[in-house]
Design a protein around this motif. Structure first.
Motif, short mmCIF file in Angstrom:
data_model
loop_
_atom_site.label_atom_id
_atom_site.label_comp_id
_atom_site.label_asym_id
_atom_site.label_seq_id
_atom_site.Cartn_x
_atom_site.Cartn_y
_atom_site.Cartn_z
N CYS A 199 35.51 116.52 38.16
CA CYS A 199 35.38 115.36 37.17
C CYS A 199 36.23 115.62 35.67
O CYS A 199 35.72 115.83 34.77
CB CYS A 199 33.87 115.22 36.84
N THR A 200 37.38 115.85 35.87
CA THR A 200 38.47 116.05 34.64
C THR A 200 39.10 114.87 34.34
O THR A 200 38.89 113.75 34.70
CB THR A 200 39.43 117.15 35.48
N SER A 201 39.57 115.04 33.28
CA SER A 201 40.35 113.72 32.57
C SER A 201 41.30 113.24 33.42
O SER A 201 41.70 111.96 33.37
CB SER A 201 41.04 114.22 31.17
N ILE A 202 41.98 114.09 34.59
CA ILE A 202 42.79 113.73 35.23
C ILE A 202 42.41 112.77 36.22
O ILE A 202 42.86 111.50 36.53
CB ILE A 202 43.84 114.80 36.04
N SER A 203 41.09 113.25 36.96
CA SER A 203 40.49 112.36 37.71
C SER A 203 40.01 111.11 37.39
O SER A 203 39.73 109.99 38.06
CB SER A 203 39.50 112.91 38.75
N PHE B 186 41.59 94.31 43.71
CA PHE B 186 42.02 95.50 43.73
C PHE B 186 42.18 95.89 45.16
O PHE B 186 41.41 95.67 46.14
CB PHE B 186 41.20 96.37 42.64
N GLN B 187 43.18 97.15 45.14
CA GLN B 187 43.33 97.54 46.30
C GLN B 187 43.56 99.09 46.31
O GLN B 187 44.10 99.57 45.27
CB GLN B 187 44.61 97.08 47.03
N PHE B 188 42.78 99.81 46.96
CA PHE B 188 42.85 101.20 47.00
C PHE B 188 44.13 101.89 47.84
O PHE B 188 44.99 101.03 48.73
CB PHE B 188 41.79 101.88 47.78
N GLU B 189 44.38 103.20 47.56
CA GLU B 189 45.60 103.63 48.11
C GLU B 189 45.74 103.72 49.67
O GLU B 189 46.99 103.83 50.17
CB GLU B 189 45.73 105.21 47.58
N LEU C 230 33.69 101.41 38.79
CA LEU C 230 34.88 101.70 39.45
C LEU C 230 35.21 103.12 39.72
O LEU C 230 35.81 103.52 40.47
CB LEU C 230 36.20 101.32 38.40
N ASP C 231 34.68 104.18 38.73
CA ASP C 231 34.81 105.38 39.13
C ASP C 231 34.13 105.84 40.46
O ASP C 231 34.58 106.77 41.05
CB ASP C 231 34.34 106.31 37.86
N MET C 232 32.81 105.63 40.55
CA MET C 232 32.23 105.56 42.00
C MET C 232 32.99 105.38 43.11
O MET C 232 33.08 105.86 43.99
CB MET C 232 30.96 104.78 41.89
N GLY D 109 39.25 106.63 47.22
CA GLY D 109 40.57 107.22 46.79
C GLY D 109 40.86 105.92 45.43
O GLY D 109 40.28 105.23 44.92
N VAL D 110 42.13 106.39 44.94
CA VAL D 110 42.38 105.94 43.88
C VAL D 110 42.88 104.44 44.07
O VAL D 110 43.61 104.04 45.21
CB VAL D 110 43.92 106.54 43.35
N ILE D 111 42.65 103.53 43.08
CA ILE D 111 43.24 102.32 43.04
C ILE D 111 44.36 102.06 42.77
O ILE D 111 44.97 102.47 41.52
CB ILE D 111 42.13 101.15 42.28
N THR D 112 45.43 101.50 43.60
CA THR D 112 46.91 101.42 42.91
C THR D 112 47.18 100.04 42.68
O THR D 112 48.35 99.92 42.14
CB THR D 112 47.77 102.18 44.36
N ARG D 113 46.65 99.01 42.91
CA ARG D 113 47.02 97.59 42.60
C ARG D 113 45.62 96.95 41.87
O ARG D 113 44.28 96.96 42.47
CB ARG D 113 47.50 96.95 43.86
N ALA D 114 45.49 96.30 40.94
CA ALA D 114 44.52 95.66 40.34
C ALA D 114 45.05 94.26 39.46
O ALA D 114 46.29 94.46 38.86
CB ALA D 114 43.87 96.44 39.64
#
Length: 327
Positions: free
Chosen positions: A308-312, A225-228, A191-193, A199-204
């Motif tokens: 590659c921070t905790s936020i990301s 799931f769906q990306f932004e 999922l990170d890859m 981009g960010v997944i906003t629905r799952a």
């Protein structure tokens, strides 16, 4: 911060080859102390890897004046505690993935990082491996056109350890420690890859199940799931399948072709377009975490920036918790 003196909290398997030796491979970085609650393990690791100091108490390692950065390589349930301890002591942290055992714990880590101004990096090292950089390059160059759909398929047979009694089950199969069985451990990289690329997944949404009843954690999961940007995807994970169904594959479907790759086997990258098919082999370094560890160290030295921070990394936990119904 010119010379980064690392203290390890945790001396487990991941530190032996994937990460541990890499810290001494980068200029201006060295491992000066290690910690394990098991005295024999701490002493043995220090002796075998020529580390001068070892501890059985995490706070003592964090308080060591020589240690100015901390690598946390313990099971996920303790990541938040140790990361927060280190950041409150003014010491940057590099945390094994997933960032924590829940989205809530990730949020706690992010709040303390923001409050203290101390960075927290996460070991989603596949973002920096040549194999996955090649995957991203192919997609970004438009070789398979506009991306329409993404599919994850992963299936493995049970391991011998999976048949043990509850008291002796590996920590990855104890949800209160791991966050959610093998899914939490393995799907996190996948999922990170995908989020790094699309981009960010906003629905799952997910349908977790326990089909073999070998342990408490879910052993079979299906998800959508769906990306932004509106791209949709799906995933299927089975950790108790037959050997004949063994699979490690992600397919990216475009309007001009298809790309397929693996996350754990590093199978040749497969690209199929109207021009034909090709398989691309990309070797990885001996220490797979070396590229990201170099990036982290150079960030701390003011030479580079590690994203590659905790936020990301936090959106991965959000998605996994949604799929497992933990909210």
């Amino acid at each position: 911060m010119k010379v980064i003196n690392w203290g390890f909290i945790g001396c487990g398997e991941v530190t032996e080859k994937k990460s541990g030796p890499a810290f001494n491979e980068v200029e201006g970085s060295k491992v000066v102390a290690v910690m394990s609650r098991n005295e024999d393990k701490a002493r043995s690791y220090a002796e075998r890897h020529h580390v001068r100091k070892w501890y059985t108490d995490a706070q003592k390692l964090i308080d060591d004046a020589e240690v100015n950065a901390v690598y946390i390589a313990t099971p996920p349930s303790s990541h938040a505690t140790f990361a927060i301890m280190a950041m409150r002591a003014g010491k940057p942290v590099y945390v094994e993935k997933p960032l924590a055992a829940s989205y809530e714990d990730c949020a706690r880590i992010n709040r303390v990082s923001e409050q203290t101004g101390i960075p927290c990096f996460v070991a989603y090292y596949r973002r920096y491996l040549p194999y996955f950089l090649k995957v991203k390059e192919i997609i970004d160059n438009g070789l398979i056109g506009h991306i329409i759909n993404v599919q994850i398929r992963f299936s493995v047979p049970p391991r011998d350890l999976d048949y043990q009694s509850h008291e002796t089950l590996p920590w990855r199969l104890q949800p209160d420690i791991s966050g959610g069985g093998y899914f939490y451990d393995l799907a996190s990289h996948q999922l990170d890859m995908l989020q790094d690329i699309f981009g960010v997944i906003t629905r799952a949404h997910g349908y977790p199940a326990n089909r073999a009843h070998l342990y408490e954690a879910e052993d079979t999961i299906s998800a959508s799931f769906q990306f932004e940007d509106g791209l949709v995807g799906s995933g299927s994970w089975c950790f108790v399948g037959h050997q004949s169904a063994k699979e490690d594959r992600i397919e990216v479907i475009g309007d001009q072709g298809m790309l397929a790759f693996s996350v754990y086997n590093y199978d040749p990258i497969q690209v199929i377009t109207s021009s034909g098919a090709m398989n691309i082999t990309v070797p990885n370094p001996a220490y797979v975490q070396l590229p990201i560890i170099r990036e982290v160290i150079e960030d701390l030295q003011g030479i580079n920036v590690c994203t590659c921070t905790s936020i990301s990394a936090t959106p991965v936990n959000w998605v996994m918790d949604r799929i497992l119904g933990k909210f």
